[in-house]
Design an enzyme around this catalytic site. Structure first.
Site, PDB file in Angstrom:
ATOM      1  N   ASP A 156       0.917  -0.909   0.056  1.00 50.34           N
ATOM      2  CA  ASP A 156      -0.220  -0.197   0.092  1.00 50.34           C
ATOM      3  C   ASP A 156       0.177   0.946  -0.029  1.00 50.34           C
ATOM      4  O   ASP A 156       1.588   1.851   0.916  1.00 50.34           O
ATOM      5  CB  ASP A 156      -0.666   0.537   1.229  1.00 50.34           C
ATOM      6  CG  ASP A 156      -1.906   1.064   1.572  1.00 50.34           C
ATOM      7  OD1 ASP A 156      -2.021   1.746   0.566  1.00 50.34           O
ATOM      8  OD2 ASP A 156      -2.446   1.260   2.430  1.00 50.34           O
TER       9      ASP A 156
ATOM     10  N   LYS B 172       1.891   7.767   0.609  1.00 54.55           N
ATOM     11  CA  LYS B 172       2.557   8.199   1.472  1.00 54.55           C
ATOM     12  C   LYS B 172       3.601   8.374   1.883  1.00 54.55           C
ATOM     13  O   LYS B 172       4.314   8.616   1.162  1.00 54.55           O
ATOM     14  CB  LYS B 172       2.415   6.765   2.480  1.00 54.55           C
ATOM     15  CG  LYS B 172       0.517   5.603   2.751  1.00 54.55           C
ATOM     16  CD  LYS B 172       1.036   4.483   3.263  1.00 54.55           C
ATOM     17  CE  LYS B 172      -0.536   3.873   3.176  1.00 54.55           C
ATOM     18  NZ  LYS B 172      -1.368   4.398   4.408  1.00 54.55           N
TER      19      LYS B 172
ATOM     20  N   GLU C  78      -8.042   2.531   0.693  1.00 58.77           N
ATOM     21  CA  GLU C  78      -8.242   1.563  -0.227  1.00 58.77           C
ATOM     22  C   GLU C  78      -9.238   0.541   0.305  1.00 58.77           C
ATOM     23  O   GLU C  78      -9.246  -0.391  -0.723  1.00 58.77           O
ATOM     24  CB  GLU C  78      -7.052   1.132  -0.916  1.00 58.77           C
ATOM     25  CG  GLU C  78      -5.938   0.100  -0.440  1.00 58.77           C
ATOM     26  CD  GLU C  78      -5.587  -0.010   1.146  1.00 58.77           C
ATOM     27  OE1 GLU C  78      -5.533   1.834   1.313  1.00 58.77           O
ATOM     28  OE2 GLU C  78      -4.747  -0.069   1.634  1.00 58.77           O
TER      29      GLU C  78
ATOM     30  N   ARG D 219     -11.437  -0.176   2.123  1.00 63.01           N
ATOM     31  CA  ARG D 219     -12.222  -1.245   2.605  1.00 63.01           C
ATOM     32  C   ARG D 219     -13.149  -0.289   0.805  1.00 63.01           C
ATOM     33  O   ARG D 219     -13.923  -1.629   0.390  1.00 63.01           O
ATOM     34  CB  ARG D 219     -13.333   0.466   3.251  1.00 63.01           C
ATOM     35  CG  ARG D 219     -12.695   2.012   1.974  1.00 63.01           C
ATOM     36  CD  ARG D 219     -12.917   3.240   3.137  1.00 63.01           C
ATOM     37  NE  ARG D 219     -12.038   3.279   4.010  1.00 63.01           N
ATOM     38  CZ  ARG D 219     -11.633   4.419   5.302  1.00 63.01           C
ATOM     39  NH1 ARG D 219     -12.603   5.259   5.336  1.00 63.01           N
ATOM     40  NH2 ARG D 219     -10.373   4.428   5.894  1.00 63.01           N
TER      41      ARG D 219
HETATM   42  N1  BES Z   1      -3.572   0.390   5.811  1.00 62.21           N
HETATM   43  C1  BES Z   1      -3.972   1.583   6.096  1.00 62.21           C
HETATM   44  C2  BES Z   1      -3.533   1.562   7.619  1.00 62.21           C
HETATM   45  C3  BES Z   1      -2.664   1.383   8.104  1.00 62.21           C
HETATM   46  C4  BES Z   1      -1.490   2.402   8.400  1.00 62.21           C
HETATM   47  C5  BES Z   1      -2.769  -0.208   8.929  1.00 62.21           C
HETATM   48  C6  BES Z   1      -0.347   2.319   9.367  1.00 62.21           C
HETATM   49  C7  BES Z   1      -1.545  -0.287   9.679  1.00 62.21           C
HETATM   50  C8  BES Z   1      -0.605   0.614   9.462  1.00 62.21           C
HETATM   51  C9  BES Z   1      -4.638   2.308   5.101  1.00 62.21           C
HETATM   52  O1  BES Z   1      -4.794   1.378   4.230  1.00 62.21           O
HETATM   53  C10 BES Z   1      -4.920   3.422   5.175  1.00 62.21           C
HETATM   54  O2  BES Z   1      -3.992   4.084   4.239  1.00 62.21           O
HETATM   55  N2  BES Z   1      -5.872   4.458   6.103  1.00 62.21           N
HETATM   56  C11 BES Z   1      -5.910   5.228   6.372  1.00 62.21           C
HETATM   57  C12 BES Z   1      -7.238   6.304   5.875  1.00 62.21           C
HETATM   58  C13 BES Z   1      -6.988   7.374   5.386  1.00 62.21           C
HETATM   59  C14 BES Z   1      -6.735   8.274   4.344  1.00 62.21           C
HETATM   60  C15 BES Z   1      -8.627   7.482   5.765  1.00 62.21           C
HETATM   61  C16 BES Z   1      -4.763   6.197   7.243  1.00 62.21           C
HETATM   62  O3  BES Z   1      -4.940   5.045   8.352  1.00 62.21           O
HETATM   63  O4  BES Z   1      -4.334   7.075   7.402  1.00 62.21           O
HETATM   64 ZN    ZN Z   2      -4.378   0.019   3.433  1.00 61.24          ZN
HETATM   65 MN    MN Z   3      -3.769   3.060   2.692  1.00 63.23          MN
END
Ligand code: BES
Ligand code: ZN
Ligand code: MN
Length: 486
Positions: A256, A263, A335, A337
């Site tokens: 991801d 990110k 992504e 969800r």
């Molecule tokens: N895979 C991430 C969530 C995550 C972050 C898991 C750090 C483990 C460690 C997920 O896909 C994500 O990026 N979520 C975002 C959602 C936001 C954009 C609403 C997040 O948590 O920042």
């Molecule tokens: Zn993710």
């Molecule tokens: Mn993500």
């Protein structure tokens, strides 16, 4: 790690370990060893391990005393696992190749002995595949644990726990592998290889099939990657013929980057384990099949890679999910969800499951809420939630319940589509769960487990080294044992 049952202890085969309860050094202990243990403040507390030597028939025997804590503790089995884990951690790279645990006089029953062995095996797991220059003294040496004088029934009890350990180790392996090795197609290949001959039936949907089914949400995530997505379906029919299955659905984002909502660079390598939900589902299927669980269970993994690219989806794009509902993709980093919603829709259509339980490393907000001690559970069904929370407590894969409700749900309404894929910053794990709930059929009990904080550990824990924990396998296995079998 090889676990063997032997009828008697034999000298010259590595350290001999004994289980010691709190403040209860065995009366028959060699007096020098006993004095040494006392002098080094060994009291039999859970997880303590004393490494000593005794003279035995003209030779020197290495002896380990393993602290198992209070025999009346209500978490006795967890303590026994920690005891087993402590002794393997101690000798893993000690130069010793085999260790004998002598259960004579331990007072343990079959379940207790199996717990010691499970802890020992789980703590011994590490993945050195890519370390070609490890100094000799850091290499893992311990390969065999012998159980001597084990209580009646211990071998049968261990056979069940060994199946669980197989599943946990498979999950850890999938989670540990980097994203250039484990990507959607190779994840499927590994599952096929590992599940071959176990009785689990495997089906795989490719991109064309998913397109034909209208999985626009999952495919929108995948479209920025050169690695094609897959939907991996694993069926275990160990229960009554024709009985409704329970479905486990895993988020399998093999890497991801965030996509166009990229990110930051720091720590991005962690996102190789954004497939931890799918990893837990695959490992659970292996465990259930190996121990021939008397239950009907479906495992579904939504496998994609989330990359930025000339063909990647853009913030603001509107995609149509398999359910027909449309989604405004505000943030391409939300992504998981998008993958889960289509995987869940398909699972419900295909199997009309008795319940759907999804596991996902879904939100960073989950880690802010609960740290690394509990995963979050969100559910539309109090009974299902209660059973899962209880399975969590019993297995050590702990869960903590969060709320859902219409006031949270309306935070993901969109001005252009049926919903948007992110809400405000506040309550980010809850709005993510609300999004998924919009894809759950009326009347289907559902639970969403946000395991973002549990998949990977930065330091060693009770029965794992730092790295992949295998979280979720024990939880689901315990849920199946207690609520779907017999
Ligand atoms: N895979 C991430 C969530 C995550 C972050 C898991 C750090 C483990 C460690 C997920 O896909 C994500 O990026 N979520 C975002 C959602 C936001 C954009 C609403 C997040 O948590 O920042
Ligand atoms: Zn993710
Ligand atoms: Mn993500």
């Amino acid at each position: 790690m090889q676990i063997e049952f032997v009828s008697a202890t034999s000298a010259a085969s590595g350290p001999l370990a004994r289980i010691v309860n709190l403040d209860a050094l065995p009366a028959d202990l060699d007096p020098v060893l006993a004095a040494g243990a006392k002098a080094s403040r060994f009291s039999g507390k859970t997880g303590q391990c004393h490494d000593g030597f005794v003279a035995a028939g003209g030779a020197v025997q290495r002896v380990a005393l393993i602290g198992a804590g209070d025999p009346a503790a209500k978490d006795r089995l967890a303590n026994l696992e920690r005891a087993g884990a402590a002794v393997t951690a101690k000798y893993l790279a000690s130069g010793e190749t085999a260790l004998t645990i002598d259960f004579a006089g331990s007072g343990l029953d079959a379940a207790g002995a199996a717990a010691v062995l499970l802890g020992a095996r789980l703590r011994a797991w590490r993945y050195d595949t890519y370390r070609t220059r490890l100094p000799e003294d850091q290499k893992r040496s311990l390969t065999t644990i012998r159980a001597a004088n084990a209580p009646e029934g211990a071998e049968a009890a261990w056979a069940v726990e060994a199946a669980l350990a197989d599943g946990i180790e498979f999950t850890r392996e999938l989670v540990t592998e980097p994203a250039n090795i484990v990507y959607p197609e190779s994840f499927v290949a590994r599952a096929q290889e590992r599940l071959a001959g176990t009785g689990v039936a495997i089906r795989v949907l490719d991109e064309a099939e998913m397109k034909a089914l209208g999985m626009g949400a999952l495919l929108g995530v995948a479209q920025g990657s050169v690695r094609p997505p897959r939907l991996l379906v694993m069926e275990w029919k160990g229960g009554p013929a024709g009985g409704k299955p329970t479905a486990f659905v895993g988020k399998g984002v093999t890497f991801d980057t965030g996509g166009i909502s990229l990110k930051p660079a720091g720590g991005m390598e962690d996102m190789k384990w954004d497939m931890g939900g799918a990893g837990a589902v695959a490992g659970t299927m292996l465990a259930l099949a190996r121990r021939k669980a008397k239950a009907n269970v479906i495992g579904v993994c939504g496998l994609v890679e989330n990359m930025p690219d000339g063909n990647a989806q853009r913030p603001g794009d509107v995609v149509t999910s398999m359910s027909g509902q449309t989604i405004e993709v505000i943030n391409t980093d939300a992504e998981g969800r998008l993958v889960l919603c289509d995987a869940i829709t398909w699972t419900q259509k295909e199997f009309a499951p008795a319940a759907v339980i999804d596991l996902a490393t879904l939100t960073g907000a989950m880690i802010i809420s609960l740290g690394h001690e509990h995963a979050g559970i969100f559910s539309n069904d109090d009974d299902l939630a209660g059973k899962l929370v209880a399975a969590g407590t019993a297995s050590g894969d702990k869960l903590w319940r969060f709320p859902l409700g219409p006031a949270y749900d309306k935070l993901i309404d969109s001005p252009i589509a049926d919903m948007k894929n992110v809400g405000p910053r506040e309550g980010g794990s809850i709005t993510a769960a609300q999004f998924i709930q919009r894809y759950v059929d009326k009347g289907t009990p559902w639970a969403h487990l946000d395991i973002a904080g549990m998949v990977w550990a930065s330091k060693p824990g009770a029965t794992w080294d730092k790295g992949a924990t295998g979280y979720g396998v024990r939880l689901l296995d315990r849920f199946v044992r207690d609520h779907l079998e017999g």
